[in-house]
Design a protein around this motif. Structure first.
Motif, PDB file in Angstrom:
ATOM      1  N   LYS A 133      19.180  16.491 -24.908  1.00 45.62           N
ATOM      2  CA  LYS A 133      20.216  15.479 -24.653  1.00 45.62           C
ATOM      3  C   LYS A 133      19.713  14.458 -23.644  1.00 45.62           C
ATOM      4  O   LYS A 133      19.936  13.266 -23.796  1.00 45.62           O
ATOM      5  CB  LYS A 133      21.490  16.142 -24.107  1.00 45.62           C
ATOM      6  CG  LYS A 133      22.320  16.824 -25.150  1.00 45.62           C
ATOM      7  CD  LYS A 133      23.592  17.359 -24.531  1.00 45.62           C
ATOM      8  CE  LYS A 133      24.376  18.181 -25.538  1.00 45.62           C
ATOM      9  NZ  LYS A 133      25.444  18.927 -24.884  1.00 45.62           N
ATOM     10  N   VAL A 134      19.045  14.938 -22.603  1.00 48.33           N
ATOM     11  CA  VAL A 134      18.522  14.045 -21.567  1.00 48.33           C
ATOM     12  C   VAL A 134      17.513  13.079 -22.197  1.00 48.33           C
ATOM     13  O   VAL A 134      17.569  11.868 -21.987  1.00 48.33           O
ATOM     14  CB  VAL A 134      17.870  14.833 -20.413  1.00 48.33           C
ATOM     15  CG1 VAL A 134      17.176  13.909 -19.440  1.00 48.33           C
ATOM     16  CG2 VAL A 134      18.914  15.677 -19.701  1.00 48.33           C
ATOM     17  N   ALA A 135      16.613  13.612 -23.028  1.00 48.61           N
ATOM     18  CA  ALA A 135      15.594  12.774 -23.684  1.00 48.61           C
ATOM     19  C   ALA A 135      16.256  11.742 -24.597  1.00 48.61           C
ATOM     20  O   ALA A 135      15.857  10.572 -24.622  1.00 48.61           O
ATOM     21  CB  ALA A 135      14.630  13.648 -24.477  1.00 48.61           C
ATOM     22  N   THR A 136      17.289  12.128 -25.333  1.00 45.15           N
ATOM     23  CA  THR A 136      17.983  11.205 -26.230  1.00 45.15           C
ATOM     24  C   THR A 136      18.603  10.063 -25.436  1.00 45.15           C
ATOM     25  O   THR A 136      18.475   8.894 -25.803  1.00 45.15           O
ATOM     26  CB  THR A 136      19.099  11.954 -27.014  1.00 45.15           C
ATOM     27  OG1 THR A 136      18.509  13.100 -27.628  1.00 45.15           O
ATOM     28  CG2 THR A 136      19.713  11.081 -28.081  1.00 45.15           C
ATOM     29  N   ILE A 138      17.662   8.924 -22.487  1.00 43.08           N
ATOM     30  CA  ILE A 138      16.596   8.077 -21.930  1.00 43.08           C
ATOM     31  C   ILE A 138      16.057   7.156 -23.023  1.00 43.08           C
ATOM     32  O   ILE A 138      15.878   5.961 -22.816  1.00 43.08           O
ATOM     33  CB  ILE A 138      15.475   8.933 -21.313  1.00 43.08           C
ATOM     34  CG1 ILE A 138      16.007   9.623 -20.044  1.00 43.08           C
ATOM     35  CG2 ILE A 138      14.242   8.096 -20.996  1.00 43.08           C
ATOM     36  CD1 ILE A 138      15.083  10.644 -19.437  1.00 43.08           C
ATOM     37  N   ASN A 139      15.824   7.725 -24.201  1.00 45.35           N
ATOM     38  CA  ASN A 139      15.301   6.916 -25.307  1.00 45.35           C
ATOM     39  C   ASN A 139      16.289   5.826 -25.719  1.00 45.35           C
ATOM     40  O   ASN A 139      15.885   4.711 -26.022  1.00 45.35           O
ATOM     41  CB  ASN A 139      14.951   7.805 -26.512  1.00 45.35           C
ATOM     42  CG  ASN A 139      13.715   8.645 -26.238  1.00 45.35           C
ATOM     43  OD1 ASN A 139      12.912   8.301 -25.361  1.00 45.35           O
ATOM     44  ND2 ASN A 139      13.562   9.751 -26.962  1.00 45.35           N
ATOM     45  N   LYS A 140      17.580   6.123 -25.699  1.00 44.93           N
ATOM     46  CA  LYS A 140      18.591   5.114 -26.033  1.00 44.93           C
ATOM     47  C   LYS A 140      18.530   3.975 -25.031  1.00 44.93           C
ATOM     48  O   LYS A 140      18.561   2.803 -25.409  1.00 44.93           O
ATOM     49  CB  LYS A 140      20.002   5.736 -25.982  1.00 44.93           C
ATOM     50  CG  LYS A 140      20.458   6.351 -27.268  1.00 44.93           C
ATOM     51  CD  LYS A 140      21.906   6.782 -27.123  1.00 44.93           C
ATOM     52  CE  LYS A 140      22.280   7.717 -28.255  1.00 44.93           C
ATOM     53  NZ  LYS A 140      23.534   8.408 -27.984  1.00 44.93           N
ATOM     54  N   SER A 141      18.450   4.307 -23.761  1.00 40.99           N
ATOM     55  CA  SER A 141      18.450   3.234 -22.748  1.00 40.99           C
ATOM     56  C   SER A 141      17.175   2.397 -22.836  1.00 40.99           C
ATOM     57  O   SER A 141      17.185   1.216 -22.561  1.00 40.99           O
ATOM     58  CB  SER A 141      18.667   3.791 -21.340  1.00 40.99           C
ATOM     59  OG  SER A 141      17.584   4.608 -20.968  1.00 40.99           O
ATOM     60  N   LYS A 142      16.039   2.991 -23.256  1.00 40.62           N
ATOM     61  CA  LYS A 142      14.797   2.243 -23.420  1.00 40.62           C
ATOM     62  C   LYS A 142      14.922   1.248 -24.566  1.00 40.62           C
ATOM     63  O   LYS A 142      14.515   0.107 -24.460  1.00 40.62           O
ATOM     64  CB  LYS A 142      13.613   3.179 -23.689  1.00 40.62           C
ATOM     65  CG  LYS A 142      13.047   3.805 -22.437  1.00 40.62           C
ATOM     66  CD  LYS A 142      11.807   4.595 -22.757  1.00 40.62           C
ATOM     67  CE  LYS A 142      11.295   5.276 -21.494  1.00 40.62           C
ATOM     68  NZ  LYS A 142      10.272   6.258 -21.791  1.00 40.62           N
ATOM     69  N   THR A 143      15.526   1.695 -25.685  1.00 36.66           N
ATOM     70  CA  THR A 143      15.660   0.798 -26.842  1.00 36.66           C
ATOM     71  C   THR A 143      16.642  -0.333 -26.535  1.00 36.66           C
ATOM     72  O   THR A 143      16.470  -1.446 -26.991  1.00 36.66           O
ATOM     73  CB  THR A 143      16.134   1.551 -28.111  1.00 36.66           C
ATOM     74  OG1 THR A 143      16.846   2.714 -27.755  1.00 36.66           O
ATOM     75  CG2 THR A 143      14.975   1.907 -29.007  1.00 36.66           C
ATOM     76  N   GLU A 144      17.675  -0.079 -25.727  1.00 38.44           N
ATOM     77  CA  GLU A 144      18.633  -1.115 -25.376  1.00 38.44           C
ATOM     78  C   GLU A 144      18.003  -2.165 -24.470  1.00 38.44           C
ATOM     79  O   GLU A 144      18.359  -3.326 -24.515  1.00 38.44           O
ATOM     80  CB  GLU A 144      19.858  -0.490 -24.670  1.00 38.44           C
ATOM     81  CG  GLU A 144      20.729   0.288 -25.634  1.00 38.44           C
ATOM     82  CD  GLU A 144      21.733   1.187 -24.935  1.00 38.44           C
ATOM     83  OE1 GLU A 144      21.872   1.117 -23.686  1.00 38.44           O
ATOM     84  OE2 GLU A 144      22.358   2.002 -25.638  1.00 38.44           O
ATOM     85  N   GLN A 145      17.011  -1.751 -23.634  1.00 39.55           N
ATOM     86  CA  GLN A 145      16.372  -2.680 -22.710  1.00 39.55           C
ATOM     87  C   GLN A 145      15.408  -3.624 -23.411  1.00 39.55           C
ATOM     88  O   GLN A 145      15.221  -4.741 -23.002  1.00 39.55           O
ATOM     89  CB  GLN A 145      15.629  -1.914 -21.605  1.00 39.55           C
ATOM     90  CG  GLN A 145      16.580  -1.283 -20.598  1.00 39.55           C
ATOM     91  CD  GLN A 145      15.853  -0.357 -19.637  1.00 39.55           C
ATOM     92  OE1 GLN A 145      14.654  -0.213 -19.721  1.00 39.55           O
ATOM     93  NE2 GLN A 145      16.599   0.249 -18.734  1.00 39.55           N
ATOM     94  N   SER A 146      14.755  -3.172 -24.484  1.00 40.65           N
ATOM     95  CA  SER A 146      13.730  -4.019 -25.089  1.00 40.65           C
ATOM     96  C   SER A 146      14.279  -5.041 -26.042  1.00 40.65           C
ATOM     97  O   SER A 146      15.402  -5.218 -26.315  1.00 40.65           O
ATOM     98  CB  SER A 146      12.712  -3.167 -25.828  1.00 40.65           C
ATOM     99  OG  SER A 146      13.336  -2.261 -26.699  1.00 40.65           O
TER     100      SER A 146
END
Length: 146
Positions: A133-136, A138-146
């Protein structure tokens, strides 16, 4: 000192204090257990006894007993019994102990069970979050930033 693997501890009560991360184990060594360890305790004490007219360790056990007294022999026997029984009792509990337990042994009396209490610090249990869940997140927030 070799003993058969007879267990002499009984009346075992265990309490875990989760707030203080401590385990308390109360138990008794049976009168038979105390007897079983008494002979070895007397030999052990005799080994270092300084008695006039004898080289250390060569005095007859009866003289050693007369010099040190029955209560000293029983105390030594009780300590040996607890030292041998306690690790197995703790292992049965599956306790994750982080250092040697503090042990208090009642004054032994021949023919009666000897009570003892051991307190040992426990390793705190660490509950890890669900890493997927933590990894998911983090990955969501990375995709939203780019």
């Amino acid at each position: 000192m070799t003993h058969d693997h007879t267990h002499y501890a009984g009346n075992v009560k265990v309490k875990r204090d989760e707030d203080r991360w401590e385990l308390e184990l109360k138990a008794e060594i049976s009168p038979e257990g105390l007897d079983a360890y008494r002979a070895a305790a007397l030999k052990d004490i005799a080994k270092d006894a300084q008695i006039d007219g004898f080289r250390p360790g060569k005095a007859p056990e009866a003289m050693v007993l007369e010099r040190v007294g029955e209560s000293a022999v029983l105390s030594h026997a009780a300590e040996s019994a607890v030292k041998h029984e306690l690790p197995e009792l703790l292992a049965k509990e599956g306790a994750n102990i982080v250092s040697a337990p503090q042990v208090v042994i009642e004054t032994p009396v021949a023919g009666k069970p000897v009570a003892f209490v051991a307190r040992a610090p426990l390793a705190p249990e660490i509950k890890l979050p669900d890493y997927k869940k933590v990894a998911t997140n983090i990955n969501k927030s990375k995709t939203e930033q780019s």
